[in-house]
Design an enzyme around this catalytic site. Structure first.
Site, mmCIF file in Angstrom:
data_model
loop_
_atom_site.group_PDB
_atom_site.id
_atom_site.type_symbol
_atom_site.label_atom_id
_atom_site.label_comp_id
_atom_site.label_asym_id
_atom_site.label_seq_id
_atom_site.Cartn_x
_atom_site.Cartn_y
_atom_site.Cartn_z
ATOM 1 N N ASP A 34 -16.861 3.183 -6.973
ATOM 2 C CA ASP A 34 -15.778 2.911 -6.004
ATOM 3 C C ASP A 34 -16.230 2.608 -4.582
ATOM 4 O O ASP A 34 -15.591 3.052 -3.609
ATOM 5 C CB ASP A 34 -14.794 4.093 -5.979
ATOM 6 C CG ASP A 34 -14.161 4.374 -7.343
ATOM 7 O OD1 ASP A 34 -14.442 3.633 -8.289
ATOM 8 O OD2 ASP A 34 -13.404 5.355 -7.442
ATOM 9 N N LYS A 36 -10.854 1.120 -12.948
ATOM 10 C CA LYS A 36 -10.434 2.394 -13.555
ATOM 11 C C LYS A 36 -9.164 2.902 -12.869
ATOM 12 O O LYS A 36 -9.085 2.952 -11.643
ATOM 13 C CB LYS A 36 -11.566 3.421 -13.465
ATOM 14 C CG LYS A 36 -11.993 3.797 -12.058
ATOM 15 C CD LYS A 36 -13.159 4.760 -12.122
ATOM 16 C CE LYS A 36 -13.587 5.310 -10.797
ATOM 17 N NZ LYS A 36 -12.577 6.009 -10.021
ATOM 18 N N CYS A 90 -14.042 11.093 -7.205
ATOM 19 C CA CYS A 90 -14.347 10.216 -8.339
ATOM 20 C C CYS A 90 -15.773 10.377 -8.858
ATOM 21 O O CYS A 90 -16.025 10.220 -10.053
ATOM 22 C CB CYS A 90 -14.056 8.771 -7.967
ATOM 23 S SG CYS A 90 -12.275 8.493 -7.774
#
Ligand code: C5J
Length: 223
Positions: free
Chosen positions: A23, A128, A161
């Site tokens: 990310d 995701k 995450c």
């Protein structure tokens, strides 16, 4: 090759390793993005870009596959549970018009990976909808095809995450190594706590090591 990791050295075979960069998206990292608009100090996250770039480069040179993830949703939000959307800042929710396009929506500028860490052709990019990269994605089957046993982790944020994905990986039987200076949080104390939680009780979730230590080991393996 042996990596001088914490809490104890980790043996890693580059032939069965992969790097997952979590990310590193403009909306989390760049000034003027979603994260910054919520009042977060994004300079902390920006600061890890050079070390993350060095890690990506070292893995590419060692033939270790590099996988990139992006936390984002379909434009119709059909993969965003209301429980996720309705939490967070009421002023700016997932799917709302944000400073870099609709917040965390696939295809919007803010959802893209920062240019300095852009994937190169052939590298896997996983969109995701969850915090963990295994949930509702094809990451598991993809790693099975590669024959991956060890995952090196980088990215943001450490306690959300990155840690979630490391825990998912751990439960699936992978060894996980987090690159300490290629991960960051908006909250420094959360990063430190996450690193400690990962290494606790004899690597209960995995290992951590600085990027330079990982790269030195890769260089020695290459030599
Ligand atoms: C990530 C988040 N990538 N903190 N997302 O950690 O919401």
């Amino acid at each position: 090759m042996r990596i001088a990791a914490q809490p104890f050295p980790l043996d890693l075979d580059p032939a069965t390793a992969a790097l997952i960069v979590i990310d590193m998206q403009r909306d989390f990292i760049e000034p003027g993005g979603f994260g910054a608009s919520l009042g977060n100090d994004v300079t902390r996250l920006q600061a890890i870009v050079p070390a993350t770039a060095r890690l990506i480069d070292g893995c590419r040179k060692a033939g270790i596959p590099v996988i990139h993830t992006r936390e984002c949703h379909k434009p119709d939000l059909s993969d965003c549970p209301p429980a996720k959307r309705l939490r967070g800042a009421p002023s700016l929710r997932i799917g709302d018009a944000g400073p870099m396009g609709r917040v965390l929506i696939a295809g919007e500028p803010g959802a893209e990976i920062v240019p300095d860490l852009a994937p190169i052709p052939g590298e896997k990019v996983i969109d995701k909808p969850g915090k963990g990269a295994f949930y509702a994605t094809d990451l598991g089957p993809y790693l099975a095809c590669l024959g991956t046993k060890t995952l090196i982790f980088a990215g943001v944020t450490t306690e959300v995450c990155v840690q979630t994905t490391m825990r998912e990986a751990n439960d699936r039987g992978f060894d996980g190594l987090l690159a300490e200076d290629a991960t960051e949080s908006y909250f420094p104390e959360f990063k430190q706590a996450a690193l400690q939680m990962i290494r606790a009780q004899g690597a209960i979730v995995g290992w951590t090591a600085p990027v330079a230590t990982i790269l030195t080991a890769l260089d020695m393996a290459d030599a």
